[in-house]
Design a protein around this motif. Structure first.
Motif, mmCIF file in Angstrom:
data_model
loop_
_atom_site.group_PDB
_atom_site.id
_atom_site.type_symbol
_atom_site.label_atom_id
_atom_site.label_comp_id
_atom_site.label_asym_id
_atom_site.label_seq_id
_atom_site.Cartn_x
_atom_site.Cartn_y
_atom_site.Cartn_z
ATOM 1 N N ARG A 39 97.048 54.327 107.381
ATOM 2 C CA ARG A 39 97.119 53.424 108.537
ATOM 3 C C ARG A 39 96.904 54.189 109.841
ATOM 4 N NH1 ARG A 39 95.754 48.644 110.048
ATOM 5 N NH2 ARG A 39 94.622 50.025 111.412
ATOM 6 N N LEU A 42 93.323 55.041 110.377
ATOM 7 C CA LEU A 42 92.517 53.886 110.773
ATOM 8 C C LEU A 42 92.982 53.283 112.095
ATOM 9 C CD1 LEU A 42 92.209 52.152 107.283
ATOM 10 C CD2 LEU A 42 90.432 53.433 108.497
ATOM 11 N N PRO A 59 90.829 47.757 111.225
ATOM 12 C CA PRO A 59 90.709 49.213 111.054
ATOM 13 C C PRO A 59 89.746 49.846 112.043
ATOM 14 C CG PRO A 59 89.528 48.077 109.303
ATOM 15 C CD PRO A 59 90.278 47.019 110.068
#
Length: 280
Positions: A39, A42, A59
């Motif tokens: 996470r 991104l 993202p």
């Protein structure tokens, strides 16, 4: 008088529920850091420290694009070549040595096995300087041959111990039957014994591949630019005043994928090998 109901089903159900809860907790402990790393990789740099993390945000692929454009794929290829060659060599040598030790009848066998295991007991930093001086002397610094030879020696003890245990489970009568059918000792080894420990071979290969893929210290000491694996590039994202978390985590995610994919592909044989063949 009515019989009292047994409490065993209740206890069994409670034990099973506790086991499932513990299993879920273990999975979460293993998976959540990987998901958090993905996470952050991104996420744009301006939002790295924002809390709570927005898991459903669109993202941002800039970190992955930058990592791939900086030649990271070349270091991944180096890691793949080094890990595959090391794994093949270690598994082959470990199978031969493990089979020989499993069939050895000597009171000194346990001492020899302990001596073999002793090669893994010392910390890497103790052997780093002698290995570097030796590699410099024979001009093997920053070469595939140099780092692969070190990794073979580094993992061979582990492989021998594992394969020795798997070959102990092969009945000696089966090998004797092969000899009576006209096979040579090498023929019995290749055609009979080795085929009976295929799950053990795959389990050993998987663990050796992962150990080699993740190794950092020897690679950092013995490689520079031509043969450096991806693990040596991760510290480069730590600056003097800041850390490029996005690119570092993007590189880490790319580095995690190959062993995960390999483990998923061989998970059935890996489970059977690690459980001694009990899992079908």
């Amino acid at each position: 008088m009515a019989a009292r109901p047994s409490r065993r089903p209740v206890r069994a159900g409670l034990s099973r529920a506790v086991g499932y809860v513990l299993m879920v907790l273990v999975v979460l402990v293993a998976v959540v850091p990987l998901l958090l790393m993905l996470r952050v990789a991104l996420t744009p740099a301006a939002d790295w420290r924002s809390m709570p993390i927005d898991w459903f945000r669109a993202p941002f692929t800039g970190s992955f694009s930058q990592v791939l454009s900086d030649g990271f794929l070349g270091t991944l290829l180096n890691s793949f070549i080094i890990a595959v060659v090391t794994t093949v060599a270690v598994v082959l040598l470990s199978a031969i040595a493990g089979h020989a030790l499993a069939r050895m009848r000597s009171r000194h066998k346990e001492n020899f096995l302990f001596f073999v295991l002793g090669t893994r007991m010392g910390p890497a930093v103790v052997f780093a300087l002698p290995l570097y001086l030796l590699a410099t002397k024979v001009q093997l610094v920053d070469t595939y041959v140099g780092i692969i030879l070190v990794y073979i020696v580094y993992n061979l003890a582990f492989g021998i111990w594992m394969m020795h245990g798997f070959f102990l489970d092969v009945p000696a009568e089966v090998e004797e039957a092969g000899l009576m059918d006209g096979l040579s000792e090498w023929g019995v080894f290749w055609r009979v014994s080795l085929r009976m420990v295929v799950p053990g071979l795959i389990a050993t290969a998987t663990l050796v591949f992962i150990l080699t893929w993740n190794e950092f210290f020897y690679a950092f000491v013995l490689t520079r630019e031509d043969a450096n694996p991806f693990t040596t590039t991760i510290p480069g994202y730590f600056g003097a005043f800041q850390v490029d978390w996005g690119q570092m985590f993007a590189a880490s995610v790319l580095g995690v994928l190959p062993p995960v994919i390999f483990g998923v592909l061989v998970r059935r044989w890996l489970a059977r090998g690690l459980s001694g063949g009990l899992v079908e």
